[in-house]
Design an enzyme around this catalytic site. Sequence first.
Site, PDB file in Angstrom:
ATOM      1  N   LYS A 201       0.875  -1.284  -0.317  1.00 56.50           N
ATOM      2  CA  LYS A 201      -0.047   0.264   0.084  1.00 56.50           C
ATOM      3  C   LYS A 201       0.591   1.785  -0.116  1.00 56.50           C
ATOM      4  CE  LYS A 201      -3.237   2.236   2.581  1.00 56.50           C
ATOM      5  NZ  LYS A 201      -4.363   2.037   4.076  1.00 56.50           N
ATOM      6  N   GLU A 207      10.347  -4.973   4.892  1.00 52.45           N
ATOM      7  CA  GLU A 207      10.670  -6.082   4.121  1.00 52.45           C
ATOM      8  C   GLU A 207      10.592  -6.174   2.796  1.00 52.45           C
ATOM      9  OE1 GLU A 207       9.155  -5.089   6.952  1.00 52.45           O
ATOM     10  OE2 GLU A 207       8.961  -6.492   8.221  1.00 52.45           O
ATOM     11  N   GLY A 260      -4.949  -1.761   4.887  1.00 46.17           N
ATOM     12  CA  GLY A 260      -4.093  -3.063   3.777  1.00 46.17           C
ATOM     13  C   GLY A 260      -5.188  -3.945   4.304  1.00 46.17           C
ATOM     14  N   ARG A 261      -5.199  -4.638   5.814  1.00 47.86           N
ATOM     15  CA  ARG A 261      -5.942  -5.538   6.121  1.00 47.86           C
ATOM     16  C   ARG A 261      -7.086  -5.673   5.657  1.00 47.86           C
ATOM     17  NH1 ARG A 261      -4.948  -2.231   9.865  1.00 47.86           N
ATOM     18  NH2 ARG A 261      -6.413  -1.569  12.318  1.00 47.86           N
ATOM     19  N   GLU A 346      -4.875  -6.519  14.842  1.00 48.56           N
ATOM     20  CA  GLU A 346      -4.671  -5.256  14.242  1.00 48.56           C
ATOM     21  C   GLU A 346      -5.792  -4.405  14.262  1.00 48.56           C
ATOM     22  OE1 GLU A 346      -0.756  -4.650  11.840  1.00 48.56           O
ATOM     23  OE2 GLU A 346      -2.660  -4.494  10.084  1.00 48.56           O
ATOM     24  N   HIS A 377      -5.151 -33.090  17.377  1.00 48.32           N
ATOM     25  CA  HIS A 377      -3.391 -34.104  18.108  1.00 48.32           C
ATOM     26  C   HIS A 377      -2.485 -33.014  18.113  1.00 48.32           C
ATOM     27  CE1 HIS A 377      -5.410 -37.706  16.083  1.00 48.32           C
ATOM     28  NE2 HIS A 377      -6.522 -36.425  15.153  1.00 48.32           N
ATOM     29  N   LYS A 506       9.225  -0.931  13.826  1.00 42.55           N
ATOM     30  CA  LYS A 506       9.280  -0.246  13.355  1.00 42.55           C
ATOM     31  C   LYS A 506      10.658   0.738  13.143  1.00 42.55           C
ATOM     32  CE  LYS A 506       5.376  -0.764  10.198  1.00 42.55           C
ATOM     33  NZ  LYS A 506       4.374  -0.523   9.301  1.00 42.55           N
TER      34      LYS A 506
HETATM   35  O1  F6P Z   1       3.385  -2.761   9.698  1.00 42.65           O
HETATM   36  C1  F6P Z   1       1.878  -2.728  10.274  1.00 42.65           C
HETATM   37  C2  F6P Z   1       1.361  -2.713   8.069  1.00 42.65           C
HETATM   38  O2  F6P Z   1       1.540  -1.304   7.975  1.00 42.65           O
HETATM   39  C3  F6P Z   1       0.005  -3.487   8.329  1.00 42.65           C
HETATM   40  O3  F6P Z   1      -1.415  -2.581   8.262  1.00 42.65           O
HETATM   41  C4  F6P Z   1      -0.539  -3.683   6.810  1.00 42.65           C
HETATM   42  O4  F6P Z   1      -0.877  -4.836   5.905  1.00 42.65           O
HETATM   43  C5  F6P Z   1       1.369  -4.405   6.514  1.00 42.65           C
HETATM   44  O5  F6P Z   1       1.939  -3.654   7.474  1.00 42.65           O
HETATM   45  C6  F6P Z   1       2.174  -3.773   4.963  1.00 42.65           C
HETATM   46  O6  F6P Z   1       1.827  -2.461   4.527  1.00 42.65           O
HETATM   47  P1  F6P Z   1       1.981  -2.279   3.415  1.00 42.65           P
HETATM   48  O7  F6P Z   1       1.223  -2.452   2.146  1.00 42.65           O
HETATM   49  O8  F6P Z   1       1.558  -0.437   2.749  1.00 42.65           O
HETATM   50  O9  F6P Z   1       3.557  -2.844   2.431  1.00 42.65           O
END
Ligand code: F6P
Length: 544
Positions: A201, A207, A260-261, A346, A377, A506
């Site tokens: 987003k 990452e 995002g979620r 979240e 199990h 972060k």
């Molecule tokens: O760190 C949490 C977060 O901001 C989530 O809310 C989001 O889904 C995820 O990181 C990834 O964010 P992006 O889509 O901006 O890479």
Amino acid sequence: MTQTQTWQLLAQHRAQTADVSLLSRFDAPDRFQAFSAETDGLLLDYSKTALDTTALSLLERITAEAGLADRISQMFRGDKINTTEDRAVLHTALRAQTDEPIKVDGDDVLPAIRQTLQQMESFAEALRDGSIRSSTGAKFTDVINIGIGGSDLGPAMATLALAPYHDGPRCHFVSNVDGAHIADTLKGLDPQTTLVIIASKTFTTIETMTNARTALDWLRATLGDDTSAHLAAVSTARDKTSAFGIAPERVFGFADWVGGRYSLWGPVGLPIMIAIGAENFRQFLSGAAAMDRHFRTAPFRENLPVMLAMTGIWHHNICGYGSRAILPYDQRLSRFPAYLQQLDMESNGKSVALDGSPLPRDSGPIVWGEPGTNGQHAFYQLLHQGTRVIPAEFLIAAEAHEGDLPHHHQLLVSNCLAQSEALMLGRSREEARAIAAKRGFTGDALEQMAGHLSFTGNRPSVTLAYPKLTPFVLGQLIALYEHRVFVEGVVWGLNSFDQWGVELGKELAVSLLPLVDGSAPAEAYEAKDGSTRGLLSKLTHPHP
Ligand code: F6P
């Protein structure tokens, strides 16, 4: 009557009825009919809980006092209910099946949503039929989605869930910054036939950007510098995608009012569409839209998201059960608990109210789970005999996709029903004694053994039963949980749509990197706490 008084009445009612067993509640012959609700073939059975008519009336009063009806209208019409980010919350617009305008800052958002959906469909179908080809003229056989959190969990979960509908390129998902994730994924793939989608987003998540650069290097090593045919992006940040070298027609944009979620209904769902095709993806959207209509119109007792939320509030705030187990008896929903962890924790893992003051009661519970029957199990022992009560949420289909393996599905259904039954019934001391006697125990040994063999029972669960895991049903299920989380957030009086709690970690990770790679000055180490210094020393100068 104030909200606090209603909560007190509910707590008193619980105290007065706590001794009524779940089983005895079924002395009322219509308990199942009265304490279950259904929409479009999806059934929610909440009869195996201690909820009764009085508790539900008080809960209904609590939702009214929290202004639930207004909050629902505000969300669907695009009010900026995400106040800390000054944003509307309109993931529902991505699946809206109406031409009634939905306005943000005076502009109807639907035309842009429809245009992006068209763009996704043209791209996905061309990729699937081979009219979009790789730089070497080959048909794409594999797609890697690089993203994390909401840009990964939704599409990864849904793509797995809908495996029987896959007839497009294989889809892979890389999220973790641990190089093992991308290395293991790339190992089996050919750059000449692989498309990489970078989904973020913000297009800043460390990452995702790190994995994206590694994937780019991998593509370049075989294809040379022009890798544009092998790249696409999903983002709200077009300036950043073009700086990364992604052609504008390969960027699928969305607006900041999609959290995002909550984003898999739009361009973040592109891998799902590539895997199952545009028509099936539309079915997926239809399922969610049907749940939206139901949520907005069904009365309290018949409203699945509202009733699922009421079981949550009852168990969490009134009974004091701090976690909820998500137990899909559906192997293809194996990532559903992880997906719900982000959606729920979240969204509602907050301790301040909308006005920034401390919340008066517990908010988001711990959400966890694994598919049945595997969990049986592993951790079910604790569900049945542990000292904590953990309400369980079972999910089960009436029909499997494997019509040629009916016995498997019959066993799956039997196991699912057996677990909710066992949680409710338990095993009395007398029954346990009889079993111990049969096994040859006598006297004190028999009494001891009876202790180990008895279960308190009376442990609540809800069950969601659906016809078959189709795209439509998956859409219903996800939207059901989205709205459940929303209703709980409204009752708790918090903002379910921001996530400030993830920021500090972060920031610290970025500031720790120079200490890990050795580029930081000595004073930077001294400024850290003793534990962090000790661990840095262990991890940056490892000894054999
Ligand atoms: O760190 C949490 C977060 O901001 C989530 O809310 C989001 O889904 C995820 O990181 C990834 O964010 P992006 O889509 O901006 O890479």
